[in-house]
Design a protein around this motif. Structure first.
Motif, PDB file in Angstrom:
ATOM      1  N   ASP A  91       0.925  -1.254  -0.020  1.00 50.82           N
ATOM      2  CA  ASP A  91       0.159  -0.291   0.181  1.00 50.82           C
ATOM      3  C   ASP A  91       0.899   1.158  -0.325  1.00 50.82           C
ATOM      4  O   ASP A  91       1.714   1.075   0.972  1.00 50.82           O
ATOM      5  CB  ASP A  91      -0.703   0.098   1.509  1.00 50.82           C
ATOM      6  CG  ASP A  91      -1.879   0.998   1.949  1.00 50.82           C
ATOM      7  OD1 ASP A  91      -1.570   2.116   0.378  1.00 50.82           O
ATOM      8  OD2 ASP A  91      -2.902   1.529   2.154  1.00 50.82           O
ATOM      9  N   ARG A  93       0.586   4.013   0.697  1.00 47.55           N
ATOM     10  CA  ARG A  93       0.271   4.603   2.299  1.00 47.55           C
ATOM     11  C   ARG A  93       1.415   3.941   3.400  1.00 47.55           C
ATOM     12  O   ARG A  93       1.969   4.732   4.500  1.00 47.55           O
ATOM     13  CB  ARG A  93      -1.543   4.880   3.235  1.00 47.55           C
ATOM     14  CG  ARG A  93      -2.188   5.173   1.562  1.00 47.55           C
ATOM     15  CD  ARG A  93      -3.733   5.363   2.433  1.00 47.55           C
ATOM     16  NE  ARG A  93      -3.362   3.986   2.318  1.00 47.55           N
ATOM     17  CZ  ARG A  93      -4.977   3.230   2.644  1.00 47.55           C
ATOM     18  NH1 ARG A  93      -5.614   4.317   3.751  1.00 47.55           N
ATOM     19  NH2 ARG A  93      -5.344   2.008   2.929  1.00 47.55           N
ATOM     20  N   SER A  94       1.688   2.974   3.690  1.00 45.54           N
ATOM     21  CA  SER A  94       2.786   2.012   4.387  1.00 45.54           C
ATOM     22  C   SER A  94       4.252   1.708   3.789  1.00 45.54           C
ATOM     23  O   SER A  94       3.835   0.479   3.576  1.00 45.54           O
ATOM     24  CB  SER A  94       2.118   1.415   4.457  1.00 45.54           C
ATOM     25  OG  SER A  94       0.303   2.318   5.775  1.00 45.54           O
ATOM     26  N   LYS A  97       6.337  -1.484   4.231  1.00 52.03           N
ATOM     27  CA  LYS A  97       5.503  -3.079   4.495  1.00 52.03           C
ATOM     28  C   LYS A  97       4.864  -3.189   3.069  1.00 52.03           C
ATOM     29  O   LYS A  97       4.286  -3.133   2.367  1.00 52.03           O
ATOM     30  CB  LYS A  97       3.770  -2.854   5.110  1.00 52.03           C
ATOM     31  CG  LYS A  97       4.380  -2.338   6.892  1.00 52.03           C
ATOM     32  CD  LYS A  97       3.107  -1.558   7.599  1.00 52.03           C
ATOM     33  CE  LYS A  97       3.698  -0.901   8.700  1.00 52.03           C
ATOM     34  NZ  LYS A  97       2.644  -0.945   9.387  1.00 52.03           N
ATOM     35  N   CYS A 130       2.208  -8.628   8.147  1.00 51.31           N
ATOM     36  CA  CYS A 130       2.796  -8.228   6.682  1.00 51.31           C
ATOM     37  C   CYS A 130       4.571  -8.047   6.957  1.00 51.31           C
ATOM     38  O   CYS A 130       5.114  -8.394   8.714  1.00 51.31           O
ATOM     39  CB  CYS A 130       2.398  -6.874   6.620  1.00 51.31           C
ATOM     40  SG  CYS A 130       2.476  -5.538   7.367  1.00 51.31           S
ATOM     41  N   SER A 132       8.410  -6.406   7.004  1.00 55.49           N
ATOM     42  CA  SER A 132       9.324  -5.038   6.287  1.00 55.49           C
ATOM     43  C   SER A 132       9.833  -5.437   4.818  1.00 55.49           C
ATOM     44  O   SER A 132      10.248  -6.859   4.186  1.00 55.49           O
ATOM     45  CB  SER A 132      10.401  -4.427   7.235  1.00 55.49           C
ATOM     46  OG  SER A 132      11.206  -5.834   7.282  1.00 55.49           O
ATOM     47  N   THR A 145      12.352   3.193   1.387  1.00 54.56           N
ATOM     48  CA  THR A 145      11.227   3.301   1.965  1.00 54.56           C
ATOM     49  C   THR A 145      11.151   2.451   2.673  1.00 54.56           C
ATOM     50  O   THR A 145       9.361   1.560   2.266  1.00 54.56           O
ATOM     51  CB  THR A 145      10.472   3.891   1.245  1.00 54.56           C
ATOM     52  OG1 THR A 145      10.663   3.153   0.052  1.00 54.56           O
ATOM     53  CG2 THR A 145      10.442   5.511   0.895  1.00 54.56           C
ATOM     54  N   GLN A 148       9.303   0.487   8.256  1.00 59.01           N
ATOM     55  CA  GLN A 148       8.163   1.388   9.259  1.00 59.01           C
ATOM     56  C   GLN A 148       8.760   0.805  11.071  1.00 59.01           C
ATOM     57  O   GLN A 148       9.957  -0.134  11.095  1.00 59.01           O
ATOM     58  CB  GLN A 148       7.074   1.706   8.507  1.00 59.01           C
ATOM     59  CG  GLN A 148       7.359   1.607   7.937  1.00 59.01           C
ATOM     60  CD  GLN A 148       5.037   2.016   7.077  1.00 59.01           C
ATOM     61  OE1 GLN A 148       5.345   1.560   5.973  1.00 59.01           O
ATOM     62  NE2 GLN A 148       4.371   2.421   7.763  1.00 59.01           N
ATOM     63  N   TYR A 265       4.973  -6.750  11.013  1.00 58.55           N
ATOM     64  CA  TYR A 265       4.480  -5.984  11.768  1.00 58.55           C
ATOM     65  C   TYR A 265       2.414  -6.390  11.926  1.00 58.55           C
ATOM     66  O   TYR A 265       2.283  -7.025  11.144  1.00 58.55           O
ATOM     67  CB  TYR A 265       3.975  -4.847  10.581  1.00 58.55           C
ATOM     68  CG  TYR A 265       5.452  -3.857  10.161  1.00 58.55           C
ATOM     69  CD1 TYR A 265       6.049  -3.326  11.090  1.00 58.55           C
ATOM     70  CD2 TYR A 265       5.766  -4.235   9.162  1.00 58.55           C
ATOM     71  CE1 TYR A 265       7.168  -2.773  10.683  1.00 58.55           C
ATOM     72  CE2 TYR A 265       7.150  -3.877   8.561  1.00 58.55           C
ATOM     73  CZ  TYR A 265       7.945  -3.011   9.594  1.00 58.55           C
ATOM     74  OH  TYR A 265       8.864  -2.225   9.164  1.00 58.55           O
TER      75      TYR A 265
END
Length: 266
Positions: A91, A93-94, A97, A130, A132, A145, A148, A265
């Motif tokens: 996604d 937005r994340s 992940k 999920c 990294s 990126t 997180q 996560y």
């Protein structure tokens, strides 16, 4: 927002194939509780909890030049989402992940008009978490990126000291369920690797020379690629969320220890 799809060894951006992502949602953790009962005693006795797989849902909008193109486009998307292997979903937005999923139901595109369609796909992740995109070894690059859940101080996963700290930015890492590679290089006798944070202790009853490599590969214990499981205490090292205090005992001379794993996560 958009999704990145990892399939057949390559990443596919939904925008590059003409898909608009209207929404991407994940379910809460699905819990499986076990209980025991005792005759003559009220209630139940908790006997353990496990997490089951995870449900994810994506809503897509398709735009084409005309109705013929739309029908052809739908056929291409059917191919994209047809696979027996797990595909990766990220996604935007994340971006650090990735979920590994399979399509979990049939889906039928609905025609909004002659050149526009929409459809919903339900996915199933075999794991409740999920992970990294990146792995930790030898250090985490704050400029990319692929992560997180980081902290502000430098994070390195290779140490030449007998005492050091390892940071885990996700849930507990257990090598029975998640990839975890611990490599020790150097001379030792009755080596001990201790995680004081979790209370885990690994011991090797033999010896290693300066050029030897001891590898805890998941639940396998190897010395220079050969199993030494029978000569160990047959225990594993796990990593708690946050900082883990690691100690190495039984060494002599220069040593190096590395930890290589993903963050996982909820």
């Amino acid at each position: 927002m958009h999704l990145s799809i990892f399939k057949d060894g390559k990443w596919i951006d939904t925008r590059s194939v003409g898909l608009d992502v209207l929404s991407f949602r994940k379910s809460s953790l699905s819990v499986k509780n076990e209980y025991e009962s005792v005759e003559g005693k009220n209630g139940m006795i908790p006997a353990g909890t496990t997490w089951e797989g995870r449900d994810l849902t994506a809503d897509f909008l398709i735009r084409a030049n005309d109705h013929v193109d739309l029908v052809l486009f739908i056929d291409e998307l059917m191919t994209l989402f047809t696979t027996k292997e797990e595909m990766g979903l990220v996604d935007s937005r994340s971006p650090g992940k990735v979920w590994f999923v399979k399509v979990d139901s049939t889906f039928t595109p609905e025609f909004v008009d002659l050149s526009t369609g929409k459809f919903t796909i339900n996915f199933k992740s075999s794991k409740p978490w999920c992970r990294s995109i990146g792995r930790t070894y030898p250090a985490i690059d704050f400029e990319n990126t692929e992560w997180q859940g980081l902290v502000t101080e430098p994070l390195t996963y290779k140490s030449k000291s007998k005492r050091f700290r390892i940071f885990n930015g996700g849930v507990q890492v257990d090598p029975r369920e998640m990839p975890l590679d611990i490599v020790f290089k150097g001379a030792s006798s009755n080596l001990q690797i201790i995680n004081s944070t979790t209370g885990d202790l690994f011991t090797y009853k033999g010896t290693t020379k300066a050029n030897d490599e001891l590898h805890l590969a998941g639940i396998r214990h190897l010395k220079n690629g050969i199993s030494i499981f029978a000569e160990t205490n047959r225990k594993r090292i796990t990593l708690a969320p946050g900082w883990n205090d690691i100690e190495i005992k039984g060494t002599s001379g220069a040593i190096e220890t590395s930890f290589d794993f993903h963050f996982w996560y909820v």
